[in-house]
Design a protein around this motif. Sequence first.
Motif, PDB file in Angstrom:
ATOM      1  N   TYR A  12       9.200  -8.677  -8.031  1.00 32.49           N
ATOM      2  CA  TYR A  12       8.332  -8.016  -9.014  1.00 32.49           C
ATOM      3  C   TYR A  12       9.152  -8.010 -10.307  1.00 32.49           C
ATOM      4  O   TYR A  12      10.065  -7.200 -10.440  1.00 32.49           O
ATOM      5  CB  TYR A  12       8.025  -6.583  -8.601  1.00 32.49           C
ATOM      6  N   ILE A  15      12.953  -7.274 -10.056  1.00 33.63           N
ATOM      7  CA  ILE A  15      13.266  -6.647  -8.764  1.00 33.63           C
ATOM      8  C   ILE A  15      12.997  -7.624  -7.635  1.00 33.63           C
ATOM      9  O   ILE A  15      11.864  -8.103  -7.469  1.00 33.63           O
ATOM     10  CB  ILE A  15      12.418  -5.373  -8.552  1.00 33.63           C
ATOM     11  N   ALA A  17      12.197  -7.971  -4.111  1.00 37.40           N
ATOM     12  CA  ALA A  17      11.750  -7.142  -2.987  1.00 37.40           C
ATOM     13  C   ALA A  17      12.065  -7.834  -1.657  1.00 37.40           C
ATOM     14  O   ALA A  17      12.480  -7.192  -0.701  1.00 37.40           O
ATOM     15  CB  ALA A  17      10.264  -6.866  -3.114  1.00 37.40           C
ATOM     16  N   ALA A  36      14.445   1.358   5.564  1.00 38.31           N
ATOM     17  CA  ALA A  36      14.381   2.545   4.704  1.00 38.31           C
ATOM     18  C   ALA A  36      13.341   2.334   3.604  1.00 38.31           C
ATOM     19  O   ALA A  36      12.786   1.248   3.455  1.00 38.31           O
ATOM     20  CB  ALA A  36      15.758   2.783   4.095  1.00 38.31           C
ATOM     21  N   ASN A  37      13.115   3.390   2.815  1.00 37.38           N
ATOM     22  CA  ASN A  37      12.250   3.284   1.635  1.00 37.38           C
ATOM     23  C   ASN A  37      12.747   2.162   0.742  1.00 37.38           C
ATOM     24  O   ASN A  37      13.946   2.069   0.472  1.00 37.38           O
ATOM     25  CB  ASN A  37      12.321   4.575   0.809  1.00 37.38           C
ATOM     26  N   GLY A  38      11.827   1.316   0.321  1.00 38.80           N
ATOM     27  CA  GLY A  38      12.206   0.277  -0.637  1.00 38.80           C
ATOM     28  C   GLY A  38      12.843  -0.957  -0.023  1.00 38.80           C
ATOM     29  O   GLY A  38      13.269  -1.856  -0.738  1.00 38.80           O
ATOM     30  N   ALA A  39      12.927  -1.021   1.302  1.00 38.16           N
ATOM     31  CA  ALA A  39      13.574  -2.171   1.970  1.00 38.16           C
ATOM     32  C   ALA A  39      12.771  -3.451   1.807  1.00 38.16           C
ATOM     33  O   ALA A  39      13.316  -4.552   1.929  1.00 38.16           O
ATOM     34  CB  ALA A  39      13.789  -1.871   3.446  1.00 38.16           C
ATOM     35  N   GLY A  40      11.461  -3.300   1.575  1.00 37.35           N
ATOM     36  CA  GLY A  40      10.609  -4.478   1.390  1.00 37.35           C
ATOM     37  C   GLY A  40       9.527  -4.624   2.450  1.00 37.35           C
ATOM     38  O   GLY A  40       8.861  -5.659   2.539  1.00 37.35           O
ATOM     39  N   LYS A  41       9.315  -3.563   3.226  1.00 37.84           N
ATOM     40  CA  LYS A  41       8.381  -3.646   4.364  1.00 37.84           C
ATOM     41  C   LYS A  41       6.939  -3.897   3.905  1.00 37.84           C
ATOM     42  O   LYS A  41       6.269  -4.798   4.419  1.00 37.84           O
ATOM     43  CB  LYS A  41       8.443  -2.354   5.198  1.00 37.84           C
ATOM     44  N   SER A  42       6.470  -3.092   2.957  1.00 38.59           N
ATOM     45  CA  SER A  42       5.081  -3.268   2.505  1.00 38.59           C
ATOM     46  C   SER A  42       4.920  -4.608   1.790  1.00 38.59           C
ATOM     47  O   SER A  42       3.877  -5.265   1.928  1.00 38.59           O
ATOM     48  CB  SER A  42       4.673  -2.147   1.548  1.00 38.59           C
ATOM     49  N   THR A  43       5.944  -5.001   1.063  1.00 39.03           N
ATOM     50  CA  THR A  43       5.882  -6.291   0.359  1.00 39.03           C
ATOM     51  C   THR A  43       5.721  -7.434   1.358  1.00 39.03           C
ATOM     52  O   THR A  43       4.975  -8.379   1.110  1.00 39.03           O
ATOM     53  CB  THR A  43       7.162  -6.493  -0.490  1.00 39.03           C
ATOM     54  N   GLU A 159       2.460   1.612   8.202  1.00 38.92           N
ATOM     55  CA  GLU A 159       2.731   3.042   8.350  1.00 38.92           C
ATOM     56  C   GLU A 159       1.572   3.833   8.952  1.00 38.92           C
ATOM     57  O   GLU A 159       1.090   4.792   8.335  1.00 38.92           O
ATOM     58  CB  GLU A 159       3.063   3.659   6.975  1.00 38.92           C
ATOM     59  N   GLN A 191       8.189   3.744   9.302  1.00 41.70           N
ATOM     60  CA  GLN A 191       9.434   4.453   8.968  1.00 41.70           C
ATOM     61  C   GLN A 191       9.914   5.261  10.155  1.00 41.70           C
ATOM     62  O   GLN A 191      11.094   5.567  10.264  1.00 41.70           O
ATOM     63  CB  GLN A 191       9.187   5.385   7.792  1.00 41.70           C
TER      64      GLN A 191
HETATM   65  P1  ATP Z   1       8.325   2.278   1.457  1.00 43.54           P
HETATM   66  O1  ATP Z   1       8.583   2.570   2.871  1.00 43.54           O
HETATM   67  O2  ATP Z   1       8.927   3.293   0.521  1.00 43.54           O
HETATM   68  O3  ATP Z   1       6.907   1.940   1.133  1.00 43.54           O
HETATM   69  P2  ATP Z   1       9.013  -0.521   1.603  1.00 43.54           P
HETATM   70  O4  ATP Z   1      10.100  -0.874   2.548  1.00 43.54           O
HETATM   71  O5  ATP Z   1       7.622  -0.752   2.023  1.00 43.54           O
HETATM   72  O6  ATP Z   1       9.206   0.969   1.113  1.00 43.54           O
HETATM   73  P3  ATP Z   1       8.355  -2.068  -0.730  1.00 43.54           P
HETATM   74  O7  ATP Z   1       7.224  -1.143  -1.097  1.00 43.54           O
HETATM   75  O8  ATP Z   1       8.023  -3.384  -0.182  1.00 43.54           O
HETATM   76  O9  ATP Z   1       9.345  -1.330   0.272  1.00 43.54           O
HETATM   77  O10 ATP Z   1       9.278  -2.226  -2.017  1.00 43.54           O
HETATM   78  C1  ATP Z   1      10.390  -3.114  -2.098  1.00 43.54           C
HETATM   79  C2  ATP Z   1      10.989  -3.041  -3.502  1.00 43.54           C
HETATM   80  O11 ATP Z   1      10.069  -3.575  -4.449  1.00 43.54           O
HETATM   81  C3  ATP Z   1      11.301  -1.643  -3.984  1.00 43.54           C
HETATM   82  O12 ATP Z   1      12.471  -1.692  -4.754  1.00 43.54           O
HETATM   83  C4  ATP Z   1      10.102  -1.280  -4.838  1.00 43.54           C
HETATM   84  O13 ATP Z   1      10.458  -0.333  -5.825  1.00 43.54           O
HETATM   85  C5  ATP Z   1       9.731  -2.607  -5.429  1.00 43.54           C
HETATM   86  N1  ATP Z   1       8.281  -2.717  -5.683  1.00 43.54           N
HETATM   87  C6  ATP Z   1       7.285  -2.618  -4.767  1.00 43.54           C
HETATM   88  N2  ATP Z   1       6.066  -2.804  -5.327  1.00 43.54           N
HETATM   89  C7  ATP Z   1       6.299  -3.027  -6.653  1.00 43.54           C
HETATM   90  C8  ATP Z   1       5.461  -3.281  -7.783  1.00 43.54           C
HETATM   91  N3  ATP Z   1       4.127  -3.387  -7.664  1.00 43.54           N
HETATM   92  N4  ATP Z   1       6.053  -3.450  -8.974  1.00 43.54           N
HETATM   93  C9  ATP Z   1       7.404  -3.365  -9.122  1.00 43.54           C
HETATM   94  N5  ATP Z   1       8.254  -3.139  -8.095  1.00 43.54           N
HETATM   95  C10 ATP Z   1       7.715  -2.961  -6.876  1.00 43.54           C
END
Ligand code: ATP
Length: 234
Positions: A12, A15, A17, A36-43, A159, A191
């Motif tokens: 992104y 960043i 991801a 963890a939060n921000g690891a990239g799971k949702s991406t 989740e 999580q």
């Molecule tokens: P969570 O459990 O908190 O949802 P996650 O493991 O699913 O976290 P992602 O949501 O995939 O993590 O995010 C991975 C990284 O990409 C993080 O640093 C997040 O801040 C960043 N990120 C996610 N979506 C966007 C976006 N639309 N624009 C900019 N950065 C993003």
Amino acid sequence: MLLEIRDLHVSYGKIKALNGLSLDVEKGKIVSIIGANGAGKSTLLDAISGRVKKNRGEILFEGNTLPKDVHKVVHTGITQVPEGRKIFAGLTVEENLIMGGITKPKASTKGTEEEMYKLFPVLLERKHQQAGTLSGGEQQMLALARGLMSQPKLLLLDEPSLGLAPIIINQMFDFIRAIRDMGYTILLVEQNATKALSLCDYAYVIENGQVRMQGTAEELMSRSDIVSAYLGEK
Ligand code: ATP
């Protein structure tokens, strides 16, 4: 292998991801993604379903490259159940289910709808109720059932336990297990690592957009570093 991901990169802006992530999902299994939060799971789920674009890498589904367009991905048999139970609040339970089966011929979804009421009897009781008036747990059940209405070859779950009371979380995991036993393949982002490991056939631990460890639940739980980093919660 149903799904094969090789060296996937997603950014992104600046960043990163996902940073060279590779994984496999075998047909008929539950595969968990822990991190963890921000690891990239949702991406990761969004990259598979076509909601975000990859910078490089390969995503193969049944041996074929997935289309780029999110609507075309749905037609290949991949359905994502989003985080936060994004059901259609103004529609009834039944209307939500019908919307979930919209990509399929009507005749084939009637049977699936009946199957969903058997699996989630509370949805049958609330068939004509507005979905927005359901409890959080019921809305999550509806989101799951709506996702199953398209009879996906791969179900992406983001989740499913988020924001639910502990007793409802246990119920939700029982449903996910039941869905796998019906023959569905599930890629689960959670999580709640302890719960996810109790249920999955195989798991990947991701950190900073890369796979840090992978294995069966037993293998991961025998690693003290994994236990202390991810399995502290009860
Ligand atoms: P969570 O459990 O908190 O949802 P996650 O493991 O699913 O976290 P992602 O949501 O995939 O993590 O995010 C991975 C990284 O990409 C993080 O640093 C997040 O801040 C960043 N990120 C996610 N979506 C966007 C976006 N639309 N624009 C900019 N950065 C993003």
